[in-house]
Design a protein around this motif. Structure first.
Motif, PDB file in Angstrom:
ATOM      1  N   LEU A 125      -4.249   7.163  -1.960  1.00 42.06           N
ATOM      2  CA  LEU A 125      -3.802   5.847  -1.517  1.00 42.06           C
ATOM      3  C   LEU A 125      -3.820   4.924  -2.722  1.00 42.06           C
ATOM      4  O   LEU A 125      -4.791   4.916  -3.484  1.00 42.06           O
ATOM      5  N   LEU A 166       3.525  -0.818   3.934  1.00 40.25           N
ATOM      6  CA  LEU A 166       3.082   0.536   3.576  1.00 40.25           C
ATOM      7  C   LEU A 166       4.294   1.384   3.202  1.00 40.25           C
ATOM      8  O   LEU A 166       5.334   1.317   3.865  1.00 40.25           O
ATOM      9  N   HIS A 213      -2.943   0.859  -4.222  1.00 39.09           N
ATOM     10  CA  HIS A 213      -2.499  -0.524  -4.086  1.00 39.09           C
ATOM     11  C   HIS A 213      -1.486  -0.727  -5.216  1.00 39.09           C
ATOM     12  O   HIS A 213      -1.842  -0.678  -6.391  1.00 39.09           O
ATOM     13  N   LEU A 266       0.854  -1.185   0.000  1.00 39.49           N
ATOM     14  CA  LEU A 266       0.000   0.000   0.000  1.00 39.49           C
ATOM     15  C   LEU A 266       0.891   1.237   0.000  1.00 39.49           C
ATOM     16  O   LEU A 266       1.898   1.265   0.702  1.00 39.49           O
ATOM     17  N   THR A 295      -7.636  -4.253   2.171  1.00 42.38           N
ATOM     18  CA  THR A 295      -6.833  -4.980   1.163  1.00 42.38           C
ATOM     19  C   THR A 295      -6.108  -6.181   1.748  1.00 42.38           C
ATOM     20  O   THR A 295      -5.678  -7.060   0.999  1.00 42.38           O
ATOM     21  N   ALA A 342      -7.537   1.167   4.644  1.00 41.51           N
ATOM     22  CA  ALA A 342      -7.060   0.543   3.402  1.00 41.51           C
ATOM     23  C   ALA A 342      -6.275  -0.729   3.685  1.00 41.51           C
ATOM     24  O   ALA A 342      -6.393  -1.713   2.956  1.00 41.51           O
TER      25      ALA A 342
END
Ligand SMILES: Nc1ncnc2c1ncn2[C@@H]1O[C@H](COP(=O)(O)OP(=O)(O)OP(=O)(O)O)[C@@H](O)[C@H]1O
Ligand SMILES: [Mg+2]
Length: 333
Positions: free
Chosen positions: A145, A267, A147, A134, A262, A258
């Motif tokens: 944000l 991150l 993915h 992420l 997900t 998120a």
């Protein structure tokens, strides 16, 4: 067309004239950023002045980046350049420079999206994340944000519906009489202040992964107005700390959502707001592995453009001549 050798990257999307030399393995061999302080007195960037300064600086900055890496143009494998989004007049200077270098040297050229660059700033050697992960990008003009599915493939999960996080810092700083650029000044003003002194909104009732900072901005405006000039000045540290905390927590709230949605457990941060000390500290408590770029790779730089270019298609110099700059972010978002 041979692409062997390091990438010479150029970034001129706003008011920083930047060049860098980046190895294929993600080693940053040099990164030069020449900031045009001339805009500070206007409280923002003046596009025409930015473009003119880029013209004066770009060749010097490219030479400096090569010299600092102990390299010459003969060593360069390909050229990378920011195509957009940004100020078109400013972007054109970098693009024209990159096209000329590619054509004169018979080198391939890679067009890079500026936001992809911010996102790729954590991919430097020695220990980058391999996708999927992420990514939160929070800069002066954008907040989203993503993915990251592959190095150059993203699914945007949420973005700001109004101001960017950096823009909120800049506008908040102006309301507190702190000047420009607002992010670092507001962070400094918040030192010693109480982040819980004022209950500013985090748009927490807004569901999903989009961001909104307009309500926060209005809340600060009304608070400052109600306190009056003298009291606002006296409580500036508390106001700055509470405003900063609201932005950081609004970002973290969406990041946590998120991660949960997900199932991702890694991150990365990017963009100028990732330079913020409170945000950098707070992401450490999320319970996932985090990569945050060094502060100098958070704000605009060319190393991030070179890093992103490693995973993007290379245009032959002749085809690259047709590249045009774009002003808005729709290419990535
Ligand atoms: N320490 C900090 N704390 C908070 N914000 C910061 C800090 N340092 C810089 N910023 C903010 O980051 C922004 C600049 O970041 P960046 O250079 O990534 O934006 P930009 O290039 O102008 O916009 P974009 O990348 O969206 O086109 C400014 O809004 C600035 O206030
Ligand atoms: Mg930027």
């Amino acid at each position: 067309m041979s692409c062997e050798g390091p990438i010479l990257a150029i970034e001129t999307s706003c008011d920083d004239t930047c060049a860098a030399l980046v190895g294929e393995d993600g080693t940053i061999r040099s990164s030069v950023v020449s900031s045009q302080g001339v805009h500070d007195r206007f409280g923002g960037v003046v596009p025409e002045i930015a473009a003119r300064h880029h013209v004066e600086l770009v060749n010097l900055v490219v030479d400096d980046a090569l010299a600092r890496a102990g390299a010459s143009l003969d060593d360069v494998g390909r050229i990378a350049v920011t195509q957009g989004p940004g100020l078109v007049g400013a972007l054109l200077v970098g693009l024209a420079t990159a096209k000329s270098l590619a054509a004169a040297r018979g080198l391939g050229l890679v067009a890079v999206d500026h936001l992809h660059g911010h996102l790729a700033a954590t991919s430097a050697a020695p220990d980058p994340f391999e996708p999927p992960f992420l990514a939160l990008v929070a800069s002066g003009g954008h907040t989203f944000l993503a993915h990251v599915v592959e190095h150059a493939r993203y699914e945007v999960l949420g973005q700001t519906l109004d101001d960017a996080a950096g823009e909120a810092f800049d506008k908040g700083a102006r309301m507190l009489g702190l000047g420009y650029p607002g992010g670092p000044l507001l962070q400094h003003a918040a030192l010693g202040g109480d982040g819980a002194a004022f209950a500013f909104p985090r748009a927490e009732r807004m569901r999903g992964l989009d961001f909104s900072f307009a309500g926060l901005k209005t809340a600060l405006l009304y608070t400052v107005r109600d306190l009056g000039e003298q009291e606002s000045a006296r409580r500036r540290a508390d106001l700055a700390a509470s405003f900063q905390r609201a932005i950081v927590e609004a970002l973290l709230l969406r990041v946590e959502r998120a991660l949960e949605a997900t199932g991702l457990d890694r991150l990365t941060l990017g963009g100028g707001v990732a330079a913020n000390a409170e945000l950098r500290e707070r992401v450490g408590s999320l319970g996932v592995s985090v990569r945050v770029p060094p502060v100098e790779l958070c704000t605009d730089n060319a190393a991030m453009i070179g890093l992103a270019a490693r995973h993007l298609p290379v245009l032959a110099a002749a085809d690259a001549l047709a590249l045009e700059a774009y002003a808005t972010g729709e290419h990535l978002l």
